[in-house]
Motif scaffolding. Sequence first.
Motif, short mmCIF file in Angstrom:
data_model
loop_
_atom_site.label_atom_id
_atom_site.label_comp_id
_atom_site.label_asym_id
_atom_site.label_seq_id
_atom_site.Cartn_x
_atom_site.Cartn_y
_atom_site.Cartn_z
N LEU A 196 8.54 -34.54 41.73
CA LEU A 196 7.35 -34.83 40.93
C LEU A 196 7.58 -34.63 39.44
CD1 LEU A 196 4.65 -33.14 43.21
CD2 LEU A 196 5.20 -35.58 43.04
N CYS A 203 -0.29 -42.70 34.90
CA CYS A 203 1.14 -42.50 35.18
C CYS A 203 1.88 -42.09 33.91
CB CYS A 203 1.75 -43.79 35.73
SG CYS A 203 1.62 -43.97 37.51
N ARG A 204 2.84 -41.19 34.06
CA ARG A 204 3.65 -40.75 32.92
C ARG A 204 4.46 -41.90 32.33
NH1 ARG A 204 7.57 -37.52 34.26
NH2 ARG A 204 7.32 -37.58 36.53
N GLY A 240 -4.55 -43.64 39.55
CA GLY A 240 -3.21 -43.09 39.40
C GLY A 240 -2.35 -43.92 38.47
N HIS A 269 2.40 -34.67 29.74
CA HIS A 269 2.41 -34.90 31.18
C HIS A 269 1.30 -34.09 31.86
CE1 HIS A 269 7.02 -35.72 30.70
NE2 HIS A 269 6.26 -36.65 30.15
N LEU A 270 1.11 -32.86 31.44
CA LEU A 270 0.04 -32.03 32.01
C LEU A 270 -1.33 -32.60 31.66
CD1 LEU A 270 1.48 -28.45 31.35
CD2 LEU A 270 1.21 -29.59 33.57
N LEU A 302 -2.06 -35.75 31.20
CA LEU A 302 -2.25 -36.91 32.06
C LEU A 302 -2.64 -36.48 33.48
CD1 LEU A 302 0.72 -39.24 31.02
CD2 LEU A 302 -1.72 -39.59 30.55
N LEU A 303 -1.98 -35.44 33.98
CA LEU A 303 -2.31 -34.94 35.31
C LEU A 303 -3.75 -34.44 35.38
CD1 LEU A 303 -1.48 -34.16 38.19
CD2 LEU A 303 -0.59 -31.99 37.26
N LEU A 304 -4.17 -33.69 34.34
CA LEU A 304 -5.54 -33.19 34.30
C LEU A 304 -6.54 -34.34 34.24
CD1 LEU A 304 -7.48 -30.79 34.09
CD2 LEU A 304 -7.17 -30.85 31.60
N ARG A 321 6.11 -32.16 27.94
CA ARG A 321 5.50 -31.65 29.17
C ARG A 321 3.99 -31.46 29.00
NH1 ARG A 321 8.56 -32.85 33.47
NH2 ARG A 321 10.73 -32.24 33.15
N HIS A 357 -6.05 -37.37 35.33
CA HIS A 357 -5.97 -38.03 36.63
C HIS A 357 -6.87 -37.32 37.64
CE1 HIS A 357 -3.16 -39.45 40.16
NE2 HIS A 357 -4.39 -39.89 40.29
N LEU A 358 -6.71 -36.01 37.75
CA LEU A 358 -7.49 -35.23 38.72
C LEU A 358 -8.98 -35.26 38.38
CD1 LEU A 358 -5.12 -32.15 39.14
CD2 LEU A 358 -5.38 -34.10 40.70
#
Length: 415
Positions: free
Chosen positions: A258, A347-348, A343, A284-285, A287-289, A281, A291-292
């Motif tokens: 991942l 995406c990164r 998603g 990336h974090l 983007l993840l936040l 990073r 996304h969720l």
Amino acid sequence: MAGGRKRGAAAPAGLSATLGSVWRDKHLVLFKAEYTGLVAAVLWVLEIAINLWVIQKVAYTEIDWKAYMDEVEGVINGTYDYTELKGDTGPLVYPAGFVYIFTALYYITDRGLNIRLGQYVFAVFYLITLLLVFRIYHRTKKVPPYVFFFVCCASYRIHSIFVLRLFNDPVAMMLLFGAVNLFLDAHWTLGCALYSLAVSVKMNVMLFAPGLLFLLLSEFGLIKTLPRLMLCAVIQLLLGLPFLLVNPVGYMSRAFDLGRQFLFKWTVNWRFLPEEIFLSRYFHLALLLAHLTTLVFFALRRWKRPGSSIWALLKEPSERKETAQKLNSDQIITVLFTSNFIGMCFCRSLHYQFYVWYFHTLPYLLWSGGVKKLAHLLRVLILGLIELSWNTYPSTNYSSISLHVCHLKHKDKDA
């Protein structure tokens, strides 16, 4: 005998009535969803000729095929340590299902040397995928048939991904759309098995997982959902077992990485950012936040039925206060396609072959639900701009920004 004559006469009469209806509505055939099957059948036959023409007339481009063959050849030669499997583009980074399927292709194509035969095999994959996609649209009847021309014949990039590049992404998506068709037919357990097989080819299929989990909970509740989740896990375990027995950490870290870092030069969606931000990073974090957060918003505001509690999904349908209703085709497709689309938006990095991850879902997202106020021409324009963004090589600031604007339009209409 009389009964036989009546039945025999009924078939021509029914066919005649159908043809008569088509002739009367000939100016509407491309716009009325009831003619989805007819238009899809014509386009599917046309696609056979298009794929043959592309294979014969357009030069094949080597990108990953040789690397795939090198990777599976390592397994054939007895190497089961994933950290030692590699091709000329880098290490093997796909789960075990990829190894088995491309090992079969290795033998079919004379150890990967008969590339033309491989192209014909991928043309078959393309036609199967298109058939599965058309069946989904036939079930939902949300999209006017003329749009199907843009779903198949008009996309250079998609034909290239399948028959000129031979990537593994189309194989994963073919299996995914097979699973979606099984969900539509209420074969949830078998669909979960095929879904897990798709994940084992390439991990991008996991973008559908939040939506699938929501659907399983809606349909069965928590207790009856758990066995289906276990089935998905067991399939992954069995497929990966030969590699897990040799180096379990190596397999898990390579096949399900991942944190994999992507190269800035290949990004389609973040070209307008400075490279240091793209590689950060913290980015990336973020983007993840995002996304969720977006998934939670859609689960609470768009996916669940109005007036129902999200916690009620944990109960069996018979124990819920609201009347239990079976999921219909539109609900299933909306949840799965939006889950994947969200998603994609966060995406990164998106590479050119990743277009196939959501290409066939875009018309449904544009023409269903909240997009009724959009003119048909504007919807086609959005599809065209997305296609243009994915066909701009190398990507530019403008193509990347255009892609995000089109994605935002999709999300606005879905929300």
